[in-house]
Scaffold this motif. Sequence first.
Motif, PDB file in Angstrom:
ATOM      1  N   THR A  79      47.356  45.291  39.745  1.00 32.98           N
ATOM      2  CA  THR A  79      47.057  44.015  40.397  1.00 32.98           C
ATOM      3  C   THR A  79      47.239  44.204  41.902  1.00 32.98           C
ATOM      4  O   THR A  79      47.815  45.192  42.344  1.00 32.98           O
ATOM      5  CB  THR A  79      48.003  42.920  39.889  1.00 32.98           C
ATOM      6  OG1 THR A  79      49.344  43.297  40.188  1.00 32.98           O
ATOM      7  CG2 THR A  79      47.846  42.694  38.397  1.00 32.98           C
TER       8      THR A  79
ATOM      9  N   CYS B  58      44.626  36.092  43.930  1.00 30.41           N
ATOM     10  CA  CYS B  58      44.067  36.299  42.595  1.00 30.41           C
ATOM     11  C   CYS B  58      42.561  36.543  42.657  1.00 30.41           C
ATOM     12  O   CYS B  58      41.842  35.845  43.367  1.00 30.41           O
ATOM     13  CB  CYS B  58      44.374  35.077  41.737  1.00 30.41           C
ATOM     14  SG  CYS B  58      43.624  35.111  40.105  1.00 30.41           S
TER      15      CYS B  58
ATOM     16  N   GLU C  63      48.175  37.606  43.365  1.00 25.64           N
ATOM     17  CA  GLU C  63      47.768  38.169  42.082  1.00 25.64           C
ATOM     18  C   GLU C  63      48.859  39.060  41.490  1.00 25.64           C
ATOM     19  O   GLU C  63      49.138  40.138  41.988  1.00 25.64           O
ATOM     20  CB  GLU C  63      46.479  38.983  42.240  1.00 25.64           C
ATOM     21  CG  GLU C  63      45.971  39.513  40.921  1.00 25.64           C
ATOM     22  CD  GLU C  63      44.741  40.356  41.093  1.00 25.64           C
ATOM     23  OE1 GLU C  63      43.635  39.802  40.947  1.00 25.64           O
ATOM     24  OE2 GLU C  63      44.887  41.553  41.390  1.00 25.64           O
ATOM     25  N   THR C  64      49.469  38.574  40.432  1.00 19.15           N
ATOM     26  CA  THR C  64      50.367  39.364  39.591  1.00 19.15           C
ATOM     27  C   THR C  64      49.812  39.296  38.192  1.00 19.15           C
ATOM     28  O   THR C  64      48.964  38.440  37.887  1.00 19.15           O
ATOM     29  CB  THR C  64      51.805  38.803  39.601  1.00 19.15           C
ATOM     30  OG1 THR C  64      51.783  37.497  39.030  1.00 19.15           O
ATOM     31  CG2 THR C  64      52.389  38.759  41.002  1.00 19.15           C
ATOM     32  N   ILE C  65      50.289  40.156  37.320  1.00 26.50           N
ATOM     33  CA  ILE C  65      49.776  40.121  35.946  1.00 26.50           C
ATOM     34  C   ILE C  65      50.203  38.833  35.253  1.00 26.50           C
ATOM     35  O   ILE C  65      49.451  38.273  34.453  1.00 26.50           O
ATOM     36  CB  ILE C  65      50.168  41.395  35.152  1.00 26.50           C
ATOM     37  CG1 ILE C  65      49.304  41.522  33.897  1.00 26.50           C
ATOM     38  CG2 ILE C  65      51.627  41.414  34.823  1.00 26.50           C
ATOM     39  CD1 ILE C  65      47.841  41.671  34.155  1.00 26.50           C
TER      40      ILE C  65
ATOM     41  N   LEU D 215      47.728  36.202  36.468  1.00 24.51           N
ATOM     42  CA  LEU D 215      46.389  36.375  35.875  1.00 24.51           C
ATOM     43  C   LEU D 215      46.316  35.918  34.425  1.00 24.51           C
ATOM     44  O   LEU D 215      45.333  35.303  34.016  1.00 24.51           O
ATOM     45  CB  LEU D 215      45.972  37.848  35.942  1.00 24.51           C
ATOM     46  CG  LEU D 215      45.346  38.316  37.232  1.00 24.51           C
ATOM     47  CD1 LEU D 215      45.207  39.819  37.234  1.00 24.51           C
ATOM     48  CD2 LEU D 215      44.005  37.663  37.452  1.00 24.51           C
TER      49      LEU D 215
ATOM     50  N   TRP E 227      41.343  40.116  31.943  1.00 27.66           N
ATOM     51  CA  TRP E 227      41.457  41.235  32.885  1.00 27.66           C
ATOM     52  C   TRP E 227      40.074  41.793  33.218  1.00 27.66           C
ATOM     53  O   TRP E 227      39.766  42.088  34.370  1.00 27.66           O
ATOM     54  CB  TRP E 227      42.362  42.308  32.290  1.00 27.66           C
ATOM     55  CG  TRP E 227      42.503  43.523  33.152  1.00 27.66           C
ATOM     56  CD1 TRP E 227      41.934  44.746  32.940  1.00 27.66           C
ATOM     57  CD2 TRP E 227      43.262  43.645  34.359  1.00 27.66           C
ATOM     58  NE1 TRP E 227      42.292  45.609  33.948  1.00 27.66           N
ATOM     59  CE2 TRP E 227      43.109  44.953  34.822  1.00 27.66           C
ATOM     60  CE3 TRP E 227      44.050  42.764  35.082  1.00 27.66           C
ATOM     61  CZ2 TRP E 227      43.720  45.409  35.986  1.00 27.66           C
ATOM     62  CZ3 TRP E 227      44.659  43.212  36.239  1.00 27.66           C
ATOM     63  CH2 TRP E 227      44.489  44.528  36.678  1.00 27.66           C
TER      64      TRP E 227
ATOM     65  N   ARG F 143      38.268  39.474  35.530  1.00 25.50           N
ATOM     66  CA  ARG F 143      38.809  39.638  36.878  1.00 25.50           C
ATOM     67  C   ARG F 143      38.196  40.850  37.546  1.00 25.50           C
ATOM     68  O   ARG F 143      37.767  40.799  38.693  1.00 25.50           O
ATOM     69  CB  ARG F 143      40.325  39.754  36.802  1.00 25.50           C
ATOM     70  CG  ARG F 143      41.008  40.051  38.119  1.00 25.50           C
ATOM     71  CD  ARG F 143      41.352  41.511  38.191  1.00 25.50           C
ATOM     72  NE  ARG F 143      42.115  41.829  39.393  1.00 25.50           N
ATOM     73  CZ  ARG F 143      42.179  43.029  39.893  1.00 25.50           C
ATOM     74  NH1 ARG F 143      41.542  44.029  39.345  1.00 25.50           N
ATOM     75  NH2 ARG F 143      42.878  43.266  40.969  1.00 25.50           N
TER      76      ARG F 143
END
Length: 163
Positions: free
Chosen positions: A65, A81, A89-91, A94, A154, A157
């Motif tokens: 990320t 994000c 944006e971090t997991i 997301l 994911w 994204r």
Amino acid sequence: MQGVTNRRSVGMDRGQWRELFYQECQTIIQSWRSYDGRFIFKWAKAVMKKCNIFVWRAALDRLPTYKALSYRNFNFGNTHCGLCEAWEETIDHLLCYCQFALEVWGLISNWCKVENLSFSSVKELILAADNMGLGKKSTKVCKGIVFVMSWCLWKARNEKVFD
């Protein structure tokens, strides 16, 4: 070895000493294998390996990320994000907090006929997938759906960021 001293000072013969030494070693080895307080990832067997591996890496926070890359000195300027462009944006963002993820989990909870799926972390997402309060077969199916949809978020994204 705690509590074990010289065998002669406690009056043991060689066989007793070996037995005590063996028992102490087994106790230490068992303590290393203790899973108390650890997060244990259980694979969804009916799901593709790439989805299982993705969710496993997400639980370990080992996905690239923007936030994780900035920790490794890969700076892209913007760390927002890739889907909503509103938050860092971090997991966890997301898959749990992003507006797109919240909409997806709402639709999936309606489809699976479970209460609203909302999570505060990826680990909580995995634990919730294991404990949906459904029958054994239904829980496996819902867990597979959660894993595949996490991977799809994911992938969406990545398509938005790189295409």
